[in-house]
Design an enzyme around this catalytic site. Structure first.
Site, PDB file in Angstrom:
ATOM      1  N   ASP A   1      -1.317 -15.952   4.012  1.00  0.00           N
ATOM      2  CA  ASP A   1      -0.883 -14.573   3.794  1.00  0.00           C
ATOM      3  C   ASP A   1       0.543 -14.648   3.281  1.00  0.00           C
ATOM      4  O   ASP A   1       1.473 -14.906   4.034  1.00  0.00           O
ATOM      5  CB  ASP A   1      -0.969 -13.795   5.119  1.00  0.00           C
ATOM      6  CG  ASP A   1      -0.365 -12.400   5.015  1.00  0.00           C
ATOM      7  OD1 ASP A   1       0.020 -11.995   3.898  1.00  0.00           O
ATOM      8  OD2 ASP A   1      -0.285 -11.718   6.058  1.00  0.00           O
TER       9      ASP A   1
ATOM     10  N   LYS B   1       8.244 -10.688  -3.133  1.00  0.00           N
ATOM     11  CA  LYS B   1       6.884 -10.274  -3.514  1.00  0.00           C
ATOM     12  C   LYS B   1       6.900  -8.975  -4.313  1.00  0.00           C
ATOM     13  O   LYS B   1       6.059  -8.762  -5.176  1.00  0.00           O
ATOM     14  CB  LYS B   1       6.059 -10.099  -2.241  1.00  0.00           C
ATOM     15  CG  LYS B   1       4.594  -9.793  -2.480  1.00  0.00           C
ATOM     16  CD  LYS B   1       3.873  -9.743  -1.150  1.00  0.00           C
ATOM     17  CE  LYS B   1       2.398  -9.435  -1.302  1.00  0.00           C
ATOM     18  NZ  LYS B   1       1.734  -9.448   0.015  1.00  0.00           N
TER      19      LYS B   1
ATOM     20  N   GLU C   1      -5.988  -8.364   0.569  1.00  0.00           N
ATOM     21  CA  GLU C   1      -5.565  -8.344   1.972  1.00  0.00           C
ATOM     22  C   GLU C   1      -6.461  -7.483   2.865  1.00  0.00           C
ATOM     23  O   GLU C   1      -6.858  -7.926   3.948  1.00  0.00           O
ATOM     24  CB  GLU C   1      -4.098  -7.910   2.052  1.00  0.00           C
ATOM     25  CG  GLU C   1      -3.156  -9.018   1.551  1.00  0.00           C
ATOM     26  CD  GLU C   1      -1.766  -8.528   1.196  1.00  0.00           C
ATOM     27  OE1 GLU C   1      -1.449  -7.358   1.481  1.00  0.00           O
ATOM     28  OE2 GLU C   1      -0.990  -9.311   0.626  1.00  0.00           O
TER      29      GLU C   1
ATOM     30  N   ASP D   1      -3.687  -0.771   5.214  1.00  0.00           N
ATOM     31  CA  ASP D   1      -2.795  -1.934   5.220  1.00  0.00           C
ATOM     32  C   ASP D   1      -1.402  -1.518   4.745  1.00  0.00           C
ATOM     33  O   ASP D   1      -1.193  -1.299   3.555  1.00  0.00           O
ATOM     34  CB  ASP D   1      -3.390  -3.017   4.304  1.00  0.00           C
ATOM     35  CG  ASP D   1      -2.525  -4.275   4.257  1.00  0.00           C
ATOM     36  OD1 ASP D   1      -1.416  -4.274   4.831  1.00  0.00           O
ATOM     37  OD2 ASP D   1      -2.967  -5.260   3.640  1.00  0.00           O
TER      38      ASP D   1
END
Lengths: 628, 173
Positions: free
Chosen positions: A25, A88, A187, A209
């Site tokens: 992850d 990210k 994800e 999420d």
């Protein structure tokens, strides 16, 4: 399950071998690596017993290796320009796009002529892809040490809403880190797998999420071991970081003073904001003492109610995206059986309350929302390398954003609408608009807006050598192929003449192949000899796979599907490939694999047709698959 | 690879406008269980490529057969009928009038007292019209491809209004 690798039921299969694989992850704030060991998925810890690796990289001068993780995060306030965090959020972003969000970062972004921005550090210029590669390398090494061997491959998770450029950037980072990517997994889908929703009877589930930098919602339907993503929505620029920034703005209002803040003060305030946010998960109010260097300080309290008011617009934005995803999936909120929460930001009480109110039921709890994604990725990695013998769980995911082409007038013509199940290939025909036109420029875009300019340009490519014809006579067929990682490739062909132009979609925002190769070369971790050995090994593995697959196929149905002559030819190819693979010429092996594939294509096709018939004629997949 | 077999054959269904959705779903799942690239993550490159092509085709076939308009178009294409582009207009005065009326109706609903409910009802109405046209298509496609083509154009018109209404609902959110 195999197509060419088929053995008869009861026949001795290859001795059971456990393949090493891991799920990663790669988060905005934190990253984790997990693996299935003795049938149980668990996150792997570093030598200090830490599972979570802060996604922070600190670069140093003098050729010293960068520091990754907690110690880098701790160094952030003292060394803000060399300590890179929340990278990210800028993966796959162009220099222009950064102008909008770059202000939130204290780093010096440098334009270099490449479509990928660089950040100036003590160790020179680095791209966001290289920064991510450091994090991936760190986690990969942790997995190798913990599991005691080389990894066959990894599954890396990405937000479902990541576009093509962001996915490609992630894959490039893995390549730089020396990891073999089995799959990029969304994800939310990973979270659903971790919760074992597949062991439940049929049903529709929602995965909410909310991470540090991104928000995703996925609506999934489960039917007999097949997980179908019905719709997905999200915002790749909405996350817990935004709450922190909201809070920083508020703090600066309290402190008063100058409009400009120094990078280190900004870092300080961001840290204080994050701590306050986390404390308010339990506490109803926190006492703040803001004092940094010579700057004016402030002392006071912040209640949860005040905090809720500050971040409410952010939470409401996420709920609007949830509504749209439900509509896209064609389901009502009452149809949703379970709601899974993922991501650190779902710890914020306001988020939980909003979801519970909306769905009129409490969300599922039980797995640590910060670990759940990596655990799901580990389970999927275990299935993909073939460890899980009863792993007939299949994930069918979708494209998050529509893919299209520019047509006359700057309009977008959608070729693959959002929420189309992948992999998918779809063709569209175009024609010339001028007499004798011999070239055509095609722009590929991703997004939901009508005008090309409002969408994201993925690439522009040219089809040349169209035979001169009158306007409207040429028939240009453009094929979009999106693979199971959600990555796009485009091919174009003029139908009358067969003129072909093929491109891989990356130029607009990604690294070119040359740049990736260059970075690999520069990477001092790969001495030249290592690299050559690695390439040879890769080719040998591929050759071995090809040989094993072909031999198994021939043994299974070679007599049925091939003439004696055809069979002899294939057998000669196999022995030739085996002999070449035993030597150390990587290039020769590669060429021979290509030849073998080409020359056996017809056989693969015959087998494919037969297995379609078998799949539908009531034989179970296992009967025609490997057989136990 | 012989990917030229038609979608009906691929899913083991008879060539017909009315289809057994359960059979389609079942075939879809078993084909994907067998051919999806996840089944070939560590396989040889050629196998991975074939699996990608096959899974793409299975997904596309599933989409076409599931959609009432795409399925109708596909049946006519199999017969070799050129359907032209999506926007081709229908020269039918009565239908033209109906189109104008429906467009006006949609506009009224959008600006009406309760657009949410009104648009929802409009969407259902369009779905019903598409179903009706589908029944007609199913009767006529083997008899007259010219008539069947007109029916498809009507379906496409209703579908455009359907999409517009849905976009309006999205905007309400």
């Amino acid at each position: 399950m195999a197509l060419l690798q088929i053995s008869e039921p009861g026949e001795a299969a290859a001795p059971h071998q456990h393949h090493l694989a891991a799920g990663i992850d790669l988060g905005t704030t934190n990253s984790l690596v997990a693996s299935v060991r003795s049938g149980v998925a668990e996150t792997l810890q570093d030598p200090d017993g830490e599972h979570i690796l802060p996604s922070v990289v600190q670069y140093h001068g003098d050729g010293e290796s960068p520091t990754v993780g907690l110690s880098a995060r701790n160094a952030a306030v003292g060394d803000p320009l060399n300590t890179l965090a929340s990278i990210k959020r800028i993966m796959g972003k162009s220099v222009d796009e950064l102008k909008g969000i770059g202000g939130q970062y204290p780093y010096s972004f440098i334009e270099t002529g490449s479509s990928v921005p660089r950040i100036e550090t003590a160790a020179g210029l680095v791209s966001p892809i290289e920064v991510s590669a450091e994090i991936l390398r760190n986690l990969g090494e942790r997995a190798v040490e913990t599991l005691g061997g080389d990894l066959e491959g990894v599954v890396i998770t990405v937000p479902a809403y990541f576009d093509d450029a962001q996915r490609q950037a992630t894959k490039d980072a893995a390549k730089l880190a020396g990891l073999n990517v089995l799959r990029l997994l969304n994800e939310p889908t990973a979270a659903a797998v971790a919760y074992g929703l597949d062991s439940q009877p049929e049903g529709i589930h929602a995965i909410y999420d909310f991470g540090g930098g991104t928000f995703d919602i996925s609506i999934l339907r489960l039917t007999r071991g097949v997980f179908e993503v019905l719709s997905t929505g999200g915002d790749a620029m909405l996350g817990g970081d935004d709450m922190d920034h909201q809070l920083v703005e508020w703090m600066r209002g309290q402190i008063g003073g100058e409009d400009e803040v120094s990078p280190s003060l900004l870092k300080y305030l961001l840290t204080e904001a994050r701590l306050a946010k986390e404390a308010l998960t339990e506490a109803e109010a926190v006492e703040l003492q803001l004092q940094y260097g010579d700057y004016p300080g402030w002392q006071g309290s912040l209640t949860r109610e005040q905090f809720n008011r500050l971040v409410d617009p952010i939470v409401q934005r996420s709920m609007r995206i949830v509504r749209r995803a439900l509509r896209d999936a064609g389901v009502e909120r009452d149809d949703v059986a379970e709601i899974v929460l993922v991501g650190g930001s779902t710890r914020v009480p306001l988020v939980r309350e909003s979801i519970e109110t909306f769905f009129a039921r409490p969300p599922l709890q039980g797995i640590d929302p910060e670990r759940v994604v990596s655990l799901g990725a580990a389970i999927q990695a275990d299935i993909l390398v073939g460890n899980n013998s009863d792993g007939d769980l299949l994930l069918l995911d979708v494209t998050p954003l529509s893919l299209g082409l520019e047509i006359m007038g700057g309009m977008t013509e959608v070729v693959i609408p959002r929420n189309t199940t992948i992999p998918v290939a779809r063709a569209q025909e175009f024609t010339t608009f001028k007499d004798g036109q011999t070239a055509m420029s095609i722009q590929v875009v991703q997004g939901e807006r009508e005008m090309v300019a409002d969408n994201r340009s993925l690439a522009r490519f040219e089809l040349r050598g169209i035979p001169p014809m009158v306007a409207g006579a040429a028939r240009i067929r453009v094929t979009f192929q999106v693979d199971a990682d959600g990555l796009l490739s485009v091919a174009a062909q003029e139908e009358n003449s067969g003129v072909q132009a093929e491109i891989e979609v990356r130029p607009s925002y990604g690294l070119s192949d040359g740049e990736v190769e260059g970075m690999l070369k520069d990477s001092y971790r790969f001495a030249e000899a290592d690299r050559d050995a690695r390439m040879l090994r890769e080719q040998q593995v591929e050759a071995e796979r090809t040989v094993v697959a072909m031999e198994a196929a021939l043994q299974h149905d070679g007599d049925e599907l091939l003439s004696a002559e055809e069979r002899t030819q294939l057998e000669q190819l196999i022995s030739c490939l085996r002999a070449t693979a035993a030597k150390d010429d990587a290039r020769a092996i590669e060429q021979l694999i290509e030849k073998t594939n080409r020359d056996s294509e017809f056989y693969a096709a015959r087998r494919m047709d037969r297995s379609v018939h078998d799949a539908l004629s009531g034989k179970s997949v296992d009967e025609i698959g490997e057989g136990e | 690879m012989n990917l030229t077999t038609n979608y009906f054959e691929l899913f083991g269904l008879p060539v017909s406008y009315s289809i057994d959705r359960r059979q389609l779903s079942q075939s879809y799942r078993s084909l994907q269980q067998q051919f999806h690239p996840d089944r070939f993550a560590t396989a040889a490159e050629q196998e991975r490529r074939i699996s990608l092509q096959m899974a793409s085709r299975v997904n596309e076939g599933n989409r076409v057969l599931r959609d009432p308009i795409e399925r109708a178009r596909y049946l006519l294409e199999m017969e070799g009928v050129d359907l032209g582009t999506d926007g081709e207009t229908l020269r039918d005065n009565q239908f033209l009038l109906e189109q104008i009326e429906l467009r006006e109706q949609l506009e009224e609903v959008q600006h009406g007292a309760d657009p949410g409910a009104g648009l929802g009802h409009f969407v259902e109405q369009m779905e019903q019209r598409i179903r009706q046209q589908g029944e007609q298509f199913s009767q006529q496609w083997q008899e007259s491809s010219a008539e069947a083509k007109k029916t498809i154009q009507r379906m496409q018109f209703f579908n455009r209004l359907h999409r517009q209404a849905e976009t309006m609902i999205d905007d309400l959110i």
